[in-house]
Design a protein around this motif. Structure first.
Motif, PDB file in Angstrom:
ATOM      1  N   SER A 161       0.861  -1.183   0.000  1.00 18.19           N
ATOM      2  CA  SER A 161       0.000   0.000   0.000  1.00 18.19           C
ATOM      3  C   SER A 161       0.898   1.234   0.000  1.00 18.19           C
ATOM      4  O   SER A 161       1.791   1.349   0.844  1.00 18.19           O
ATOM      5  CB  SER A 161      -0.915  -0.002   1.222  1.00 18.19           C
ATOM      6  OG  SER A 161      -1.649   1.209   1.296  1.00 18.19           O
ATOM      7  N   THR A 198      -4.278  -0.868  -8.112  1.00 22.48           N
ATOM      8  CA  THR A 198      -5.663  -0.515  -7.827  1.00 22.48           C
ATOM      9  C   THR A 198      -5.705   0.683  -6.889  1.00 22.48           C
ATOM     10  O   THR A 198      -4.747   0.969  -6.169  1.00 22.48           O
ATOM     11  CB  THR A 198      -6.423  -1.685  -7.181  1.00 22.48           C
ATOM     12  OG1 THR A 198      -5.755  -2.057  -5.963  1.00 22.48           O
ATOM     13  CG2 THR A 198      -6.459  -2.881  -8.121  1.00 22.48           C
ATOM     14  N   SER A 199      -6.845   1.359  -6.887  1.00 21.33           N
ATOM     15  CA  SER A 199      -7.050   2.493  -5.986  1.00 21.33           C
ATOM     16  C   SER A 199      -8.533   2.844  -5.973  1.00 21.33           C
ATOM     17  O   SER A 199      -9.228   2.693  -6.991  1.00 21.33           O
ATOM     18  CB  SER A 199      -6.234   3.699  -6.439  1.00 21.33           C
ATOM     19  OG  SER A 199      -6.491   4.816  -5.592  1.00 21.33           O
ATOM     20  N   TYR A 200      -9.005   3.295  -4.810  1.00 26.12           N
ATOM     21  CA  TYR A 200     -10.386   3.764  -4.695  1.00 26.12           C
ATOM     22  C   TYR A 200     -10.463   5.289  -4.774  1.00 26.12           C
ATOM     23  O   TYR A 200     -11.548   5.857  -4.608  1.00 26.12           O
ATOM     24  CB  TYR A 200     -10.998   3.290  -3.375  1.00 26.12           C
ATOM     25  CG  TYR A 200     -11.168   1.792  -3.300  1.00 26.12           C
ATOM     26  CD1 TYR A 200     -12.186   1.149  -4.004  1.00 26.12           C
ATOM     27  CD2 TYR A 200     -10.302   1.010  -2.540  1.00 26.12           C
ATOM     28  CE1 TYR A 200     -12.336  -0.229  -3.948  1.00 26.12           C
ATOM     29  CE2 TYR A 200     -10.441  -0.364  -2.478  1.00 26.12           C
ATOM     30  CZ  TYR A 200     -11.452  -0.975  -3.188  1.00 26.12           C
ATOM     31  OH  TYR A 200     -11.590  -2.341  -3.135  1.00 26.12           O
ATOM     32  N   ASP A 201      -9.345   5.935  -5.038  1.00 23.82           N
ATOM     33  CA  ASP A 201      -9.331   7.393  -5.079  1.00 23.82           C
ATOM     34  C   ASP A 201     -10.074   7.907  -6.304  1.00 23.82           C
ATOM     35  O   ASP A 201      -9.947   7.355  -7.402  1.00 23.82           O
ATOM     36  CB  ASP A 201      -7.887   7.908  -5.089  1.00 23.82           C
ATOM     37  CG  ASP A 201      -7.817   9.372  -4.717  1.00 23.82           C
ATOM     38  OD1 ASP A 201      -8.164  10.216  -5.568  1.00 23.82           O
ATOM     39  OD2 ASP A 201      -7.418   9.685  -3.580  1.00 23.82           O
ATOM     40  N   ILE A 202     -10.807   8.989  -6.126  1.00 25.68           N
ATOM     41  CA  ILE A 202     -11.632   9.537  -7.195  1.00 25.68           C
ATOM     42  C   ILE A 202     -10.806  10.038  -8.378  1.00 25.68           C
ATOM     43  O   ILE A 202     -11.294  10.104  -9.510  1.00 25.68           O
ATOM     44  CB  ILE A 202     -12.533  10.676  -6.654  1.00 25.68           C
ATOM     45  CG1 ILE A 202     -13.584  11.062  -7.698  1.00 25.68           C
ATOM     46  CG2 ILE A 202     -11.681  11.869  -6.228  1.00 25.68           C
ATOM     47  CD1 ILE A 202     -14.599  12.056  -7.186  1.00 25.68           C
ATOM     48  N   LYS A 205     -10.864   7.727 -11.332  1.00 24.33           N
ATOM     49  CA  LYS A 205     -12.154   7.328 -11.872  1.00 24.33           C
ATOM     50  C   LYS A 205     -12.438   8.067 -13.183  1.00 24.33           C
ATOM     51  O   LYS A 205     -12.225   9.267 -13.292  1.00 24.33           O
ATOM     52  CB  LYS A 205     -13.277   7.623 -10.878  1.00 24.33           C
ATOM     53  CG  LYS A 205     -13.092   6.959  -9.513  1.00 24.33           C
ATOM     54  CD  LYS A 205     -13.029   5.447  -9.622  1.00 24.33           C
ATOM     55  CE  LYS A 205     -12.837   4.804  -8.249  1.00 24.33           C
ATOM     56  NZ  LYS A 205     -12.694   3.330  -8.330  1.00 24.33           N
ATOM     57  N   PHE A 220     -11.727   2.824 -14.509  1.00 24.94           N
ATOM     58  CA  PHE A 220     -10.426   3.121 -13.895  1.00 24.94           C
ATOM     59  C   PHE A 220      -9.461   3.626 -14.960  1.00 24.94           C
ATOM     60  O   PHE A 220      -9.376   3.083 -16.054  1.00 24.94           O
ATOM     61  CB  PHE A 220      -9.854   1.871 -13.233  1.00 24.94           C
ATOM     62  CG  PHE A 220      -8.646   2.134 -12.373  1.00 24.94           C
ATOM     63  CD1 PHE A 220      -8.793   2.409 -11.028  1.00 24.94           C
ATOM     64  CD2 PHE A 220      -7.370   2.131 -12.916  1.00 24.94           C
ATOM     65  CE1 PHE A 220      -7.676   2.658 -10.229  1.00 24.94           C
ATOM     66  CE2 PHE A 220      -6.261   2.371 -12.130  1.00 24.94           C
ATOM     67  CZ  PHE A 220      -6.407   2.636 -10.783  1.00 24.94           C
ATOM     68  N   GLU A 239      -2.518   0.450  -4.388  1.00 22.30           N
ATOM     69  CA  GLU A 239      -2.026  -0.852  -3.960  1.00 22.30           C
ATOM     70  C   GLU A 239      -1.533  -1.628  -5.177  1.00 22.30           C
ATOM     71  O   GLU A 239      -2.162  -1.594  -6.234  1.00 22.30           O
ATOM     72  CB  GLU A 239      -3.128  -1.647  -3.250  1.00 22.30           C
ATOM     73  CG  GLU A 239      -3.546  -1.049  -1.917  1.00 22.30           C
ATOM     74  CD  GLU A 239      -4.607  -1.877  -1.213  1.00 22.30           C
ATOM     75  OE1 GLU A 239      -5.077  -2.880  -1.823  1.00 22.30           O
ATOM     76  OE2 GLU A 239      -4.961  -1.535  -0.069  1.00 22.30           O
TER      77      GLU A 239
END
Length: 310
Positions: A161, A198-202, A205, A220, A239
């Protein structure tokens, strides 16, 4: 009876054939020029000739379409002009000049039977970028469920991470690409995985990318602009999985690149093309080009990178 059936089938199929003549206008060949200027590195310029789709030579590979005898020259900061030489090994034109931040570059190429082409780009400043923290954790991977051609088949049970921070200049439009490479080695084989994170950050997107492709999840993208953080300091977390390695300690290279606007538009239209390549109902995607009188892209990037050991 079998031969009668086969004969009837052959007659039916042959009767369904119809030759359709092309009544449109045959297009004139264009020069296709592709080059990426990277600060501190020599520029490689790939020059091809476009072919009409009914041309008998249209099946040729890009290497065979290379215009090795074209005249290619580069002008630096509107003053110094250098002629680029053809490299038979890489099938491209090169020069000894390594561009620096702030350089304004112009490429020109000409070939008999085609209109001359030209394009411009500017070498941007490297991003103000740093790694805030990073840590590794266990995450089981089942290799039996991963085919050999999957980009993650060389992964281990360890994920890193990474939290990074960069400062975006105020009052100007900026464009970025995050490049993440994870490397490992087993015996004499190097496991090199590019942009598998991968990432959940906007910031990563993109609502236009509705399907997954090349290992990327749907919606993504690692190419973005500064619309949501213009002139501010911005943190994000990604990550990436460790690669198998017994030859050297595995590591990951994180490189935030500031890219030219034309290169940004080229990458974005290329993403849309990749997403719709297998969709027969999708609208045709026109790949962005900044080559005057021709096709292709002349872009630039400058990066700030860090190497992190697992």
């Amino acid at each position: 009876m079998k031969w009668i059936f086969c004969l009837l089938l052959l007659i039916i199929l042959n009767g369904c054939e119809k030759n359709i003549s092309f009544s449109g206008e045959e297009t004139k060949p264009l020069i296709t020029l592709n080059a990426l200027a990277i600060a501190g590195e020599p520029i490689k310029v790939y020059v091809y000739k476009s072919l009409f789709f009914l041309d008998p030579e249209s099946w040729m590979t890009p290497e065979k379409q290379t215009l090795s005898t074209a005249l290619v020259q580069m002008t630096i900061n509107n003053s110094l002009t250098v002629k680029m030489a053809y490299n038979n090994i890489d099938n491209c034109f090169v020069s000894d000049y390594c561009p620096m931040e702030g350089d304004q570059l112009q490429l020109k190429a000409s070939f008999e039977g085609c209109d001359p082409v030209e394009a411009n780009t500017t070498i941007l400043n490297s991003p103000d970028f740093e790694i805030v923290r990073h840590n590794s954790f266990y995450s089981k991977i089942d290799h039996y469920d991963i085919p050999n051609d999957d980009p993650d088949w060389s992964g281990t049970d360890t994920i890193m991470s990474i939290t990074a921070r960069f400062r975006d200049p105020w009052g100007e439009k900026n464009y970025y690409r995050l490049n993440v490479r994870s490397l490992g080695a087993l015996s004499d084989s190097i496991y090199y995985v590019n942009d598998l994170f991968t990432s959940y950050d906007i910031v990563f997107k993109d609502k236009n990318l509705s399907v997954s492709y090349n290992g990327w999840a749907a919606y993504f993208s690692n190419v973005f602009d500064d619309s949501i953080f213009d002139g501010t300091t911005y943190d994000f977390t990604i990550e990436t999985r460790q690669r198998t390695s017994t030859y050297f300690r595995p590591y990951v290279v994180v490189n935030l690149q500031q890219i030219s606007e034309d290169y940004y538009k080229y990458l974005k239209t290329l993403e849309l093309y990749n997403c719709s390549a297998n969709d027969i109902y999708a609208e045709p995607i026109r790949i962005h080009s900044n080559i005057k009188n021709g096709t292709g892209i002349f872009g630039s990037l400058t990066g700030t990178r860090y190497t992190l050991l697992f």
